[in-house]
Design a protein around this motif. Structure first.
Motif, PDB file in Angstrom:
ATOM      1  N   ALA A  81       0.783  -1.297   0.018  1.00 26.69           N
ATOM      2  CA  ALA A  81       0.079  -0.121   0.090  1.00 26.69           C
ATOM      3  C   ALA A  81       0.692   1.254   0.022  1.00 26.69           C
ATOM      4  O   ALA A  81       0.487   2.292  -0.738  1.00 26.69           O
ATOM      5  CB  ALA A  81      -1.035   0.066   1.228  1.00 26.69           C
ATOM      6  N   PRO A  82       1.894   1.437   0.684  1.00 27.59           N
ATOM      7  CA  PRO A  82       2.498   2.626   0.831  1.00 27.59           C
ATOM      8  C   PRO A  82       3.778   2.914  -0.353  1.00 27.59           C
ATOM      9  O   PRO A  82       3.882   4.047  -0.524  1.00 27.59           O
ATOM     10  CB  PRO A  82       3.346   2.703   2.060  1.00 27.59           C
ATOM     11  N   THR A  83       3.715   1.954  -1.066  1.00 27.27           N
ATOM     12  CA  THR A  83       4.533   2.148  -2.194  1.00 27.27           C
ATOM     13  C   THR A  83       3.974   2.818  -3.391  1.00 27.27           C
ATOM     14  O   THR A  83       2.974   2.804  -3.529  1.00 27.27           O
ATOM     15  CB  THR A  83       5.266   0.698  -2.538  1.00 27.27           C
ATOM     16  N   PRO A  84       4.876   3.289  -4.280  1.00 32.10           N
ATOM     17  CA  PRO A  84       4.255   4.113  -5.409  1.00 32.10           C
ATOM     18  C   PRO A  84       3.375   3.165  -6.460  1.00 32.10           C
ATOM     19  O   PRO A  84       2.102   3.259  -6.924  1.00 32.10           O
ATOM     20  CB  PRO A  84       5.665   4.311  -6.381  1.00 32.10           C
ATOM     21  N   GLY A  85       3.967   1.698  -6.425  1.00 31.57           N
ATOM     22  CA  GLY A  85       3.369   0.890  -7.324  1.00 31.57           C
ATOM     23  C   GLY A  85       1.888   0.434  -6.602  1.00 31.57           C
ATOM     24  O   GLY A  85       0.817   0.382  -7.183  1.00 31.57           O
ATOM     25  N   GLY A  86       1.899   0.688  -5.114  1.00 28.40           N
ATOM     26  CA  GLY A  86       0.674   0.430  -4.288  1.00 28.40           C
ATOM     27  C   GLY A  86      -0.386   1.415  -4.691  1.00 28.40           C
ATOM     28  O   GLY A  86      -1.690   1.280  -4.880  1.00 28.40           O
ATOM     29  N   GLN A  87       0.068   2.674  -4.639  1.00 27.69           N
ATOM     30  CA  GLN A  87      -0.611   3.777  -4.862  1.00 27.69           C
ATOM     31  C   GLN A  87      -1.060   3.767  -6.301  1.00 27.69           C
ATOM     32  O   GLN A  87      -2.318   4.184  -6.627  1.00 27.69           O
ATOM     33  CB  GLN A  87       0.200   4.875  -4.751  1.00 27.69           C
ATOM     34  N   GLY A  88      -0.460   3.327  -7.468  1.00 24.85           N
ATOM     35  CA  GLY A  88      -0.861   3.330  -8.692  1.00 24.85           C
ATOM     36  C   GLY A  88      -1.910   2.201  -8.842  1.00 24.85           C
ATOM     37  O   GLY A  88      -3.056   2.592  -9.307  1.00 24.85           O
ATOM     38  N   ILE A  89      -1.929   1.017  -8.045  1.00 29.23           N
ATOM     39  CA  ILE A  89      -2.991  -0.010  -8.300  1.00 29.23           C
ATOM     40  C   ILE A  89      -4.286   0.591  -7.545  1.00 29.23           C
ATOM     41  O   ILE A  89      -5.522   0.455  -7.844  1.00 29.23           O
ATOM     42  CB  ILE A  89      -2.348  -1.265  -7.297  1.00 29.23           C
ATOM     43  N   PHE A  90      -4.212   1.307  -6.425  1.00 30.31           N
ATOM     44  CA  PHE A  90      -5.003   1.882  -5.677  1.00 30.31           C
ATOM     45  C   PHE A  90      -5.738   3.003  -6.555  1.00 30.31           C
ATOM     46  O   PHE A  90      -7.044   2.743  -6.719  1.00 30.31           O
ATOM     47  CB  PHE A  90      -4.711   2.614  -4.377  1.00 30.31           C
ATOM     48  N   GLU A  91      -5.215   3.902  -7.080  1.00 31.98           N
ATOM     49  CA  GLU A  91      -5.733   4.897  -8.360  1.00 31.98           C
ATOM     50  C   GLU A  91      -6.521   3.997  -9.111  1.00 31.98           C
ATOM     51  O   GLU A  91      -7.602   4.432  -9.707  1.00 31.98           O
ATOM     52  CB  GLU A  91      -4.721   5.841  -8.904  1.00 31.98           C
ATOM     53  N   PHE A  92      -5.865   3.028  -9.713  1.00 32.20           N
ATOM     54  CA  PHE A  92      -6.487   2.215 -11.028  1.00 32.20           C
ATOM     55  C   PHE A  92      -7.877   1.642 -10.523  1.00 32.20           C
ATOM     56  O   PHE A  92      -8.767   1.580 -11.229  1.00 32.20           O
ATOM     57  CB  PHE A  92      -5.438   1.018 -11.443  1.00 32.20           C
ATOM     58  N   LEU A  93      -7.724   0.930  -9.408  1.00 39.69           N
ATOM     59  CA  LEU A  93      -8.837   0.380  -8.928  1.00 39.69           C
ATOM     60  C   LEU A  93     -10.195   1.467  -8.608  1.00 39.69           C
ATOM     61  O   LEU A  93     -11.249   1.255  -8.761  1.00 39.69           O
ATOM     62  CB  LEU A  93      -8.785  -0.641  -7.751  1.00 39.69           C
ATOM     63  N   GLY A  94      -9.798   2.441  -8.056  1.00 40.55           N
ATOM     64  CA  GLY A  94     -10.597   3.716  -7.683  1.00 40.55           C
ATOM     65  C   GLY A  94     -11.378   4.154  -9.194  1.00 40.55           C
ATOM     66  O   GLY A  94     -12.560   4.254  -9.162  1.00 40.55           O
ATOM     67  N   GLN A  95     -10.564   4.204 -10.088  1.00 40.56           N
ATOM     68  CA  GLN A  95     -11.087   4.884 -11.430  1.00 40.56           C
ATOM     69  C   GLN A  95     -11.898   3.678 -11.990  1.00 40.56           C
ATOM     70  O   GLN A  95     -13.023   3.863 -12.747  1.00 40.56           O
ATOM     71  CB  GLN A  95      -9.944   4.971 -12.565  1.00 40.56           C
ATOM     72  N   LEU A  96     -11.519   2.466 -11.825  1.00 42.71           N
ATOM     73  CA  LEU A  96     -12.357   1.121 -12.239  1.00 42.71           C
ATOM     74  C   LEU A  96     -13.689   1.152 -11.602  1.00 42.71           C
ATOM     75  O   LEU A  96     -14.733   1.013 -12.250  1.00 42.71           O
ATOM     76  CB  LEU A  96     -11.623  -0.074 -12.223  1.00 42.71           C
ATOM     77  N   ALA A  97     -13.697   1.404 -10.511  1.00 41.45           N
ATOM     78  CA  ALA A  97     -14.842   1.292  -9.546  1.00 41.45           C
ATOM     79  C   ALA A  97     -15.690   2.482  -9.875  1.00 41.45           C
ATOM     80  O   ALA A  97     -17.110   2.321 -10.290  1.00 41.45           O
ATOM     81  CB  ALA A  97     -14.664   1.398  -8.101  1.00 41.45           C
ATOM     82  N   SER A  98     -15.135   3.644 -10.199  1.00 40.52           N
ATOM     83  CA  SER A  98     -16.071   4.840 -10.614  1.00 40.52           C
ATOM     84  C   SER A  98     -16.677   4.577 -11.908  1.00 40.52           C
ATOM     85  O   SER A  98     -17.879   5.069 -12.177  1.00 40.52           O
ATOM     86  CB  SER A  98     -15.410   6.025 -10.349  1.00 40.52           C
ATOM     87  N   GLY A  99     -15.824   4.123 -12.844  1.00 43.44           N
ATOM     88  CA  GLY A  99     -16.334   3.669 -14.102  1.00 43.44           C
ATOM     89  C   GLY A  99     -17.546   2.995 -14.153  1.00 43.44           C
ATOM     90  O   GLY A  99     -18.523   2.921 -14.912  1.00 43.44           O
ATOM     91  N   ILE A 100     -17.331   1.939 -13.390  1.00 40.87           N
ATOM     92  CA  ILE A 100     -18.698   0.733 -13.338  1.00 40.87           C
ATOM     93  C   ILE A 100     -19.641   1.313 -12.546  1.00 40.87           C
ATOM     94  O   ILE A 100     -20.791   1.191 -13.029  1.00 40.87           O
ATOM     95  CB  ILE A 100     -18.263  -0.454 -12.327  1.00 40.87           C
ATOM     96  N   THR A 101     -19.585   2.141 -11.614  1.00 37.97           N
ATOM     97  CA  THR A 101     -20.773   2.633 -10.882  1.00 37.97           C
ATOM     98  C   THR A 101     -21.363   3.656 -11.816  1.00 37.97           C
ATOM     99  O   THR A 101     -22.451   3.799 -11.984  1.00 37.97           O
ATOM    100  CB  THR A 101     -20.560   3.544  -9.426  1.00 37.97           C
ATOM    101  N   ASP A 102     -20.517   4.643 -12.681  1.00 40.34           N
ATOM    102  CA  ASP A 102     -21.197   5.479 -13.692  1.00 40.34           C
ATOM    103  C   ASP A 102     -22.017   4.674 -14.765  1.00 40.34           C
ATOM    104  O   ASP A 102     -22.893   5.517 -15.254  1.00 40.34           O
ATOM    105  CB  ASP A 102     -20.155   6.441 -14.072  1.00 40.34           C
ATOM    106  N   SER A 103     -21.456   3.916 -15.277  1.00 39.49           N
ATOM    107  CA  SER A 103     -22.098   3.043 -16.351  1.00 39.49           C
ATOM    108  C   SER A 103     -23.320   2.211 -16.056  1.00 39.49           C
ATOM    109  O   SER A 103     -24.090   1.918 -16.544  1.00 39.49           O
ATOM    110  CB  SER A 103     -21.211   1.861 -16.883  1.00 39.49           C
ATOM    111  N   SER A 104     -23.601   1.899 -14.374  1.00 41.59           N
ATOM    112  CA  SER A 104     -24.578   1.290 -14.356  1.00 41.59           C
ATOM    113  C   SER A 104     -25.977   2.527 -14.022  1.00 41.59           C
ATOM    114  O   SER A 104     -27.040   1.920 -13.675  1.00 41.59           O
ATOM    115  CB  SER A 104     -24.396   0.494 -13.003  1.00 41.59           C
ATOM    116  N   ARG A 105     -25.543   3.789 -13.813  1.00 38.57           N
ATOM    117  CA  ARG A 105     -26.667   4.763 -13.633  1.00 38.57           C
ATOM    118  C   ARG A 105     -27.647   4.736 -15.038  1.00 38.57           C
ATOM    119  O   ARG A 105     -27.360   4.727 -16.001  1.00 38.57           O
ATOM    120  CB  ARG A 105     -26.002   5.854 -13.470  1.00 38.57           C
TER     121      ARG A 105
END
Length: 69
Positions: A45-69
Motif C-alpha cells: 500500500a505505501p509504495t508508488p506501485g501500491g498507490q498506482g494500483i489504488f488509483e486504478f481500482l478507484g477509477q475502475l470502480a467509479s467507471g462501473i458505478t457511472d455505467s450502471s446509472r
C-alpha cells in the motif's frame, strides 16, 4: 549478500497457495491465506506501485458505478 523484497516474497507465497485446488483446503488453510494476502496489501500500500494500483481500482470502480446509472 542476498536480499529478498518482502512484497515479492509474499506475492510468490500467495501465488502458490492460490494455485491449489479449493477442495484440498481446510478452513485454517483458507484463514492463513487471507492473513497472508492482508499482509501483502499492507506491505504494498505505501509504495508508488501500491498507490498506482489504488488509483486504478478507484477509477475502475467509479467507471462501473457511472455505467450502471
Amino acid at each position: 549478500m542476498l536480499t529478498i523484497n518482502l512484497g515479492v516474497l509474499l506475492a510468490v507465497i500467495v501465488f502458490f497457495r492460490l494455485r491449489r485446488r479449493t477442495e484440498a483446503r481446510s478452513r485454517t488453510d483458507e484463514k492463513l491465506t487471507v492473513v497472508i494476502v492482508l499482509a501483502l496489501g499492507v506491505v504494498i500500500a505505501p509504495t508508488p506501485g501500491g498507490q498506482g494500483i489504488f488509483e486504478f481500482l478507484g477509477q475502475l470502480a467509479s467507471g462501473i458505478t457511472d455505467s450502471s446509472r
